[in-house]
Design a protein around this motif. Structure first.
Motif, PDB file in Angstrom:
ATOM      1  N   TRP A   1       2.474   4.762   6.048  1.00  0.00           N
ATOM      2  CA  TRP A   1       2.283   6.179   6.337  1.00  0.00           C
ATOM      3  C   TRP A   1       3.590   6.931   6.183  1.00  0.00           C
ATOM      4  CZ3 TRP A   1       4.964   8.452  10.430  1.00  0.00           C
ATOM      5  CH2 TRP A   1       5.550   7.558  11.354  1.00  0.00           C
TER       6      TRP A   1
ATOM      7  N   CYS B   1      -1.087  -0.850   6.550  1.00  0.00           N
ATOM      8  CA  CYS B   1      -1.238   0.584   6.331  1.00  0.00           C
ATOM      9  C   CYS B   1       0.159   1.190   6.364  1.00  0.00           C
ATOM     10  CB  CYS B   1      -2.109   1.230   7.402  1.00  0.00           C
ATOM     11  SG  CYS B   1      -2.247   3.032   7.222  1.00  0.00           S
TER      12      CYS B   1
ATOM     13  N   LEU C   1      -7.078   1.780  12.849  1.00  0.00           N
ATOM     14  CA  LEU C   1      -6.626   2.970  12.121  1.00  0.00           C
ATOM     15  C   LEU C   1      -6.900   4.239  12.915  1.00  0.00           C
ATOM     16  CD1 LEU C   1      -5.338   3.436   9.287  1.00  0.00           C
ATOM     17  CD2 LEU C   1      -6.188   1.104   9.618  1.00  0.00           C
TER      18      LEU C   1
ATOM     19  N   GLY D   1      -7.499   4.986   0.710  1.00  0.00           N
ATOM     20  CA  GLY D   1      -7.473   3.539   0.578  1.00  0.00           C
ATOM     21  C   GLY D   1      -8.648   2.927  -0.137  1.00  0.00           C
TER      22      GLY D   1
ATOM     23  N   ASN E   1      -2.111   5.270   4.020  1.00  0.00           N
ATOM     24  CA  ASN E   1      -2.709   4.567   2.879  1.00  0.00           C
ATOM     25  C   ASN E   1      -2.860   3.090   3.205  1.00  0.00           C
ATOM     26  OD1 ASN E   1      -3.580   4.066   0.168  1.00  0.00           O
ATOM     27  ND2 ASN E   1      -1.514   3.388  -0.340  1.00  0.00           N
ATOM     28  N   THR E   2      -4.044   2.536   2.890  1.00  0.00           N
ATOM     29  CA  THR E   2      -4.307   1.147   3.275  1.00  0.00           C
ATOM     30  C   THR E   2      -5.226   0.447   2.294  1.00  0.00           C
ATOM     31  OG1 THR E   2      -4.859  -0.231   5.200  1.00  0.00           O
ATOM     32  CG2 THR E   2      -6.378   1.551   4.675  1.00  0.00           C
TER      33      THR E   2
ATOM     34  N   SER F   1       0.895  -1.163   0.000  1.00  0.00           N
ATOM     35  CA  SER F   1       0.000   0.000   0.000  1.00  0.00           C
ATOM     36  C   SER F   1       0.932   1.211   0.000  1.00  0.00           C
ATOM     37  CB  SER F   1      -0.911  -0.005   1.230  1.00  0.00           C
ATOM     38  OG  SER F   1      -1.878  -1.025   1.131  1.00  0.00           O
TER      39      SER F   1
END
Length: 278
Positions: free
Chosen positions: A140, A138, A174, A191, A156-157, A100
């Motif tokens: 970041w 996820c 999250l 995402g 972002n996931t 991701s």
């Protein structure tokens, strides 16, 4: 005459401020690019990668968040660009499995920090959570924007496509992680969340972040749905891809991009784009 001059100066100032806002805005795209599998035939990655890259380039993405990117795809998205990348493979925390990934313009942004955690009960290591079918991550990054002289974070996931409970628990995780890593700075969260807006998993995210589509100053552009299954006649009803922000950002524009070539979409998802300002 004096009033006319004053009004003209005010109008010029407004135009100047609007131009400056556009110039300093951040264009961010979130895009499930579909992993590279030969069974996709005419829609396999080698036959569409150039269209994916052309789309990103044409829409001037300062930041690109992708889902389902395998290592070869991660590398090819970097080729002949000014991007740097944050992210790891979900299978081993290095290069194995889907990323991701977060790409950012390295001439504009300076990376201050970054990392990846797993959507599971043990987020610090490669793992599968709850009723998920697969490992999910996820990634970041904390960036300094040289244009605006401000720091912000991007997360972002890609939620699991099978586990209902996993998606609910992933949203809760999250929320905790974003509030822990970025308690005060502006935040963007993107995402493929594999859920539609009325679900509990989305309600959890909307309890502390704002859907960029709903926050957009200009009316949202494009279709409602973001999943096309490589079908050019898809009704595009289901929204499962998202960009969220906190109050540190103003959303100038939001769109779902239905760009195509020769009656083919570049991926089985449509990319989404937001123009953000501080």
């Amino acid at each position: 005459m004096r009033k006319v001059i004053q009004l003209s100066l005010v109008l010029l100032l407004m135009v100047s401020m609007a131009n400056a806002q556009r110039e300093n805005a951040i264009n961010i795209i979130s895009y499930n690019i579909r992993l590279n599998v030969a069974s996709d035939g005419e829609n396999a990655w080698p036959k569409r990668k150039d269209n994916v890259k052309a789309l990103v380039r044409f829409h001037d993405a300062d930041i690109l968040c992708v889902q389902e990117a395998l290592p070869l795809q991660v590398d090819e998205l970097l080729e002949n660009t000014n991007y740097a990348m944050e992210g790891v493979g979900r299978d081993d925390g290095k290069r194995a499995g889907e990323f991701s990934a977060i790409y950012f313009d390295k001439s504009r942004f300076i990376k201050k920090d970054g990392g990846t955690f797993w959507l599971s009960e043990t987020p610090e290591k490669p793992s599968k959570g709850w009723d998920a079918a697969l490992n999910r991550v996820c990634s970041w990054v904390r960036l300094f924007d040289k244009k605006n002289k401000k720091e912000f974070l991007v997360f972002n996931t890609h939620y699991d496509h099978i586990g209902v409970q996993a998606r609910i628990e992933s949203a809760k995780l999250l929320k905790r992680k974003i509030q822990e890593i970025a308690p005060k700075l502006p935040v963007v969260f993107t995402g493929d969340l594999n859920v539609t807006p009325e679900t509990e998993a989305i309600a959890t995210i909307k309890s502390f972040l704002i859907d960029a589509k709903e926050a957009s100053v200009e009316p949202a552009y494009g279709p409602v749905g973001t999943f096309n299954a490589f079908k050019f006649d898809s009704p595009l009803k289901d929204k499962i891809d998202y960009i969220f922000v906190n109050k540190g950002f103003k959303v100038q524009k939001f769109g779902v991009l239905s760009d195509s070539k020769d009656l083919r979409y570049p991926s089985d998802h449509l990319p989404i784009i937001a123009r953000l300002s501080f």
